[in-house]
Motif scaffolding. Structure first.
Motif, short mmCIF file in Angstrom:
data_model
loop_
_atom_site.label_atom_id
_atom_site.label_comp_id
_atom_site.label_asym_id
_atom_site.label_seq_id
_atom_site.Cartn_x
_atom_site.Cartn_y
_atom_site.Cartn_z
N ASP A 31 0.84 -1.20 0.00
CA ASP A 31 0.00 0.00 0.00
C ASP A 31 0.87 1.25 0.00
O ASP A 31 0.44 2.32 -0.41
CB ASP A 31 -0.88 0.05 1.26
N LEU A 32 2.09 1.11 0.53
CA LEU A 32 3.02 2.22 0.71
C LEU A 32 4.42 1.71 0.48
O LEU A 32 4.78 0.62 0.94
CB LEU A 32 2.89 2.76 2.15
N ILE A 33 5.21 2.48 -0.25
CA ILE A 33 6.62 2.16 -0.45
C ILE A 33 7.44 3.34 0.05
O ILE A 33 7.26 4.47 -0.42
CB ILE A 33 6.95 1.88 -1.93
N LEU A 34 8.32 3.09 1.01
CA LEU A 34 9.25 4.10 1.49
C LEU A 34 10.57 3.84 0.79
O LEU A 34 11.23 2.83 1.04
CB LEU A 34 9.40 4.02 3.01
N ALA A 35 10.94 4.73 -0.11
CA ALA A 35 12.06 4.48 -1.02
C ALA A 35 13.39 5.05 -0.54
O ALA A 35 14.31 5.20 -1.33
CB ALA A 35 11.71 5.03 -2.41
N GLY A 36 13.51 5.36 0.75
CA GLY A 36 14.79 5.83 1.27
C GLY A 36 15.32 7.01 0.49
O GLY A 36 14.59 7.96 0.22
N LEU A 55 7.13 7.03 -1.56
CA LEU A 55 7.74 8.24 -1.06
C LEU A 55 9.24 8.10 -0.94
O LEU A 55 9.73 7.13 -0.38
CB LEU A 55 7.19 8.57 0.34
N VAL A 56 9.98 9.07 -1.46
CA VAL A 56 11.41 9.16 -1.20
C VAL A 56 11.50 9.79 0.18
O VAL A 56 11.00 10.90 0.41
CB VAL A 56 12.14 10.01 -2.26
N GLY A 70 8.27 12.78 8.17
CA GLY A 70 7.56 12.39 6.96
C GLY A 70 7.16 10.93 6.98
O GLY A 70 6.03 10.58 6.61
N VAL A 71 8.07 10.07 7.44
CA VAL A 71 7.74 8.65 7.56
C VAL A 71 6.67 8.46 8.62
O VAL A 71 5.69 7.72 8.43
CB VAL A 71 8.99 7.81 7.87
N GLY A 72 6.81 9.15 9.76
CA GLY A 72 5.80 9.08 10.81
C GLY A 72 4.43 9.47 10.30
O GLY A 72 3.43 8.81 10.59
N ASN A 73 4.39 10.54 9.52
CA ASN A 73 3.13 10.99 8.94
C ASN A 73 2.57 9.95 7.97
O ASN A 73 1.37 9.66 7.97
CB ASN A 73 3.33 12.33 8.24
N ALA A 74 3.45 9.36 7.15
CA ALA A 74 3.00 8.38 6.14
C ALA A 74 2.39 7.14 6.78
O ALA A 74 1.53 6.51 6.18
CB ALA A 74 4.17 7.99 5.24
N LEU A 78 2.71 10.33 13.37
CA LEU A 78 3.42 11.60 13.48
C LEU A 78 3.64 12.01 14.93
O LEU A 78 4.72 12.49 15.28
CB LEU A 78 2.68 12.70 12.72
N ASP A 79 2.66 11.79 15.80
CA ASP A 79 2.83 12.14 17.21
C ASP A 79 3.99 11.36 17.83
O ASP A 79 4.80 11.91 18.58
CB ASP A 79 1.55 11.90 18.01
N ALA A 80 4.08 10.07 17.51
CA ALA A 80 5.16 9.25 18.04
C ALA A 80 6.51 9.71 17.48
O ALA A 80 7.51 9.73 18.21
CB ALA A 80 4.93 7.78 17.70
N ALA A 81 6.55 10.08 16.21
CA ALA A 81 7.79 10.59 15.61
C ALA A 81 8.22 11.88 16.29
O ALA A 81 9.41 12.06 16.62
CB ALA A 81 7.61 10.79 14.11
#
Length: 143
Positions: A31-36, A55-56, A70-74, A78-81
Motif C-alpha cells: 500500500d506504501l513504499i518508502l524508497a529511502g 515516497l522518497v 515524513g515517515v511518521g506521517n506516512a 506523526l505524534d510518536a515521531a
C-alpha cells in the motif's frame, strides 16, 4: 543488517534499497513504499506504477528529522515521531551537559571508506548529534 534479524522475521526480502526486485515488490502488494534516498528516476517510476504511495523518505545531506517526521506521517504515527525527536533532543542536550571541560569543544567526525577517510557534513546524523550536544565543528568542516 544482521542486528535487525530478529525484528524482520517473516518479512519477505524484495531486494536491496537501491536495487529492488520488481517482481517481488509487485507480489508483496504494498500500500506504501518508502524508497529511502532512491535517486534512480527509472526505478522510482516503476515503484510508483506499483503504488502511487511511493515516497522518497530521505536524502543523505538533508535533515533527518524532517524525513523521520515524513515517515511518521506516512504511517499515521506523526505524534510518536515528534515525541521521539523531542526525547532525542533532550538526551543530546543532557549528554552535552556531561562533557565537563570538553563542553563546547571543536570536533571532527570522520567516516572511513574504502578510499580512505572523509568528514561528515553538518546535516548528516552523527554531526547533527554532536551539534545538538553543543559541540562545534572546525571552520573547514562547517558545511
Amino acid at each position: 543488517p544482521a542486528y535487525l534479524a530478529d525484528k524482520v522475521e517473516g518479512i519477505n526480502i524484495v531486494g536491496n534499497l537501491l536495487q529492488p526486485v520488481m517482481d517481488k515488490v509487485v507480489a508483496a502488494k504494498p500500500d506504501l513504499i518508502l524508497a529511502g534516498d532512491m535517486q534512480d528516476e527509472q526505478v522510482l517510476k516503476q515503484l510508483r506504477e506499483i503504488t502511487p504511495a511511493t515516497l522518497v523518505t530521505m536524502a543523505p545531506a538533508d535533515d533527518w528529522k524532517l524525513f523521520f517526521r515524513g515517515v511518521g506521517n506516512a504511517v499515521n504515527k506523526l505524534d510518536a515521531a515528534n515525541k521521539f525527536i523531542t526525547d532525542h533532543e533532550a538526551a543530546a542536550k543532557a549528554a552535552g551537559e556531561k562533557l565537563g571541560k570538553n563542553k563546547g569543544a571543536e570536533v571532527s567526525i570522520v567516516r572511513w571508506n574504502p578510499d580512505g577517510p572523509s568528514w561528515m557534513e553538518n546535516k548528516q546524523f552523527a554531526s547533527g548529534v554532536a551539534l545538538e550536544m553543543g559541540l562545534k565543528r572546525p571552520a573547514s568542516q562547517n558545511k
